[in-house]
Design a protein around this motif. Sequence first.
Motif, PDB file in Angstrom:
ATOM      1  N   VAL A  97      26.559   0.151 -16.901  1.00  0.00           N
ATOM      2  CA  VAL A  97      26.407   1.649 -16.505  1.00  0.00           C
ATOM      3  C   VAL A  97      27.807   1.958 -15.995  1.00  0.00           C
ATOM      4  O   VAL A  97      28.300   1.532 -15.144  1.00  0.00           O
ATOM      5  N   LEU A  98      28.269   2.999 -16.634  1.00  0.00           N
ATOM      6  CA  LEU A  98      29.491   3.701 -16.204  1.00  0.00           C
ATOM      7  C   LEU A  98      29.484   5.036 -15.519  1.00  0.00           C
ATOM      8  O   LEU A  98      28.545   5.687 -15.776  1.00  0.00           O
ATOM      9  N   ASP A  99      30.567   5.403 -14.560  1.00  0.00           N
ATOM     10  CA  ASP A  99      30.340   6.383 -13.997  1.00  0.00           C
ATOM     11  C   ASP A  99      31.286   7.672 -14.619  1.00  0.00           C
ATOM     12  O   ASP A  99      31.692   7.241 -15.802  1.00  0.00           O
ATOM     13  N   GLU A 100      31.416   8.689 -14.198  1.00  0.00           N
ATOM     14  CA  GLU A 100      32.022   9.858 -14.880  1.00  0.00           C
ATOM     15  C   GLU A 100      33.611   9.309 -15.305  1.00  0.00           C
ATOM     16  O   GLU A 100      33.932   9.975 -16.211  1.00  0.00           O
ATOM     17  N   GLN A 101      34.057   8.572 -14.533  1.00  0.00           N
ATOM     18  CA  GLN A 101      35.563   8.219 -14.598  1.00  0.00           C
ATOM     19  C   GLN A 101      35.591   7.038 -15.646  1.00  0.00           C
ATOM     20  O   GLN A 101      36.510   6.565 -15.886  1.00  0.00           O
ATOM     21  N   GLY A 102      34.423   6.590 -16.044  1.00  0.00           N
ATOM     22  CA  GLY A 102      34.476   5.333 -17.095  1.00  0.00           C
ATOM     23  C   GLY A 102      34.411   4.087 -16.297  1.00  0.00           C
ATOM     24  O   GLY A 102      34.799   2.873 -16.951  1.00  0.00           O
ATOM     25  N   ARG A 103      34.156   4.027 -14.928  1.00  0.00           N
ATOM     26  CA  ARG A 103      34.200   2.923 -14.372  1.00  0.00           C
ATOM     27  C   ARG A 103      32.883   2.309 -14.307  1.00  0.00           C
ATOM     28  O   ARG A 103      31.668   2.978 -14.276  1.00  0.00           O
ATOM     29  N   MET A 104      33.041   0.762 -14.448  1.00  0.00           N
ATOM     30  CA  MET A 104      31.481   0.275 -14.481  1.00  0.00           C
ATOM     31  C   MET A 104      31.175   0.079 -12.904  1.00  0.00           C
ATOM     32  O   MET A 104      31.826  -0.527 -12.001  1.00  0.00           O
ATOM     33  N   VAL A 105      29.810   0.570 -12.773  1.00  0.00           N
ATOM     34  CA  VAL A 105      29.182   0.500 -11.403  1.00  0.00           C
ATOM     35  C   VAL A 105      28.252  -0.039 -11.318  1.00  0.00           C
ATOM     36  O   VAL A 105      27.535  -0.452 -10.063  1.00  0.00           O
ATOM     37  N   GLU A 106      27.647  -0.614 -12.277  1.00  0.00           N
ATOM     38  CA  GLU A 106      26.245  -1.408 -12.342  1.00  0.00           C
ATOM     39  C   GLU A 106      25.943  -1.978 -13.539  1.00  0.00           C
ATOM     40  O   GLU A 106      26.476  -1.459 -14.523  1.00  0.00           O
ATOM     41  N   ILE A 107      25.081  -2.870 -13.600  1.00  0.00           N
ATOM     42  CA  ILE A 107      24.296  -3.388 -15.011  1.00  0.00           C
ATOM     43  C   ILE A 107      22.897  -3.342 -14.654  1.00  0.00           C
ATOM     44  O   ILE A 107      22.296  -3.293 -13.667  1.00  0.00           O
ATOM     45  N   LEU A 108      22.234  -2.650 -15.796  1.00  0.00           N
ATOM     46  CA  LEU A 108      20.817  -2.533 -16.075  1.00  0.00           C
ATOM     47  C   LEU A 108      20.617  -3.484 -17.028  1.00  0.00           C
ATOM     48  O   LEU A 108      20.931  -4.089 -17.878  1.00  0.00           O
ATOM     49  N   GLY A 109      19.630  -4.227 -16.221  1.00  0.00           N
ATOM     50  CA  GLY A 109      18.660  -5.427 -17.041  1.00  0.00           C
ATOM     51  C   GLY A 109      17.384  -5.145 -17.380  1.00  0.00           C
ATOM     52  O   GLY A 109      16.560  -4.732 -16.572  1.00  0.00           O
ATOM     53  N   LEU A 110      17.099  -5.313 -18.592  1.00  0.00           N
ATOM     54  CA  LEU A 110      15.943  -5.226 -19.277  1.00  0.00           C
ATOM     55  C   LEU A 110      15.330  -6.636 -19.708  1.00  0.00           C
ATOM     56  O   LEU A 110      15.980  -7.375 -20.266  1.00  0.00           O
TER      57      LEU A 110
END
Length: 282
Positions: A97-110
């Motif tokens: 999951v990336l923020d507006e600046q393209g930085r990775m802020v988290e992982i979504l796990g399904l």
Amino acid sequence: MPRFDVDALVHPAFSIVLGSDGSFVFANINEALCALTGLTKAMVVGRTATEFACAEDAAEFEDNYRRCFASRKVEEYEETTQMPHGRRWWRTTLTPVLDEQGRMVEILGLCTDITARKLAETELHSAAFSDPLTGVGNRRRFDRDLDHAMGRAAATRKPFSIIVADLDRFKSINDRFGHGTGDEVLRQAAQRLRQGMRESDQLARIGGDEFTAIVSAATTGAVAVTMERIQRQFRTTLACGGIAVPLTVSLGAATWAAGISATELLAAADGAMYASKRQAAG
């Protein structure tokens, strides 16, 4: 703060953020995943995997999360975990999951629960490679194990041996006591053969009353010791439904050498077994 609300998902899900110390911290876990695993939000949220999972599972979790953070790409894989509700198998998808600046802020796990499928696959595999009467390996299992053993020996130059065991006068046992007793004799014979071998030796039933074993014994002396240990198991009669059935077994062995084929190795062990049977018959 996490940017994705996993509580809004019906599908079992969790989210991971990277802690200030570089650890992988669970930001959330939804009710669907809690229901399947037996975990609670209190057990998981704000914690790393090592704080609620066994060490082996936690290490695998973190390897997968680390790979996703490094690649910044979707990762999909199968895994098994031991949780409060027991061991389960999953098809897990990790999405960055990336923020507006393209930085990775988290992982979504399904997580998709594939436990039923995995148990069915295990049962099918077991049925495909097991003799249904005795529970030891069948001919297909023996052929596969022998192929693997041949490959290992060729690569390492460490020999192994095959022992062929044939139950003496088994047809007369069937004729005298019936096929029900004959089946019980085969079951008990398999148990006695197993008891005469090392835990790592691989036993299979490849014909009506013929068994084979792939054993680690690799010298004439070691093979002789193994066969004597097996013979000792047959010095007492079998008790089959109140019937005392005397049973002896003829054994033959052959040891792998460079250049020999699997067919030749089995034929040599079979020939040695029949020679032993003829000698015993006088």
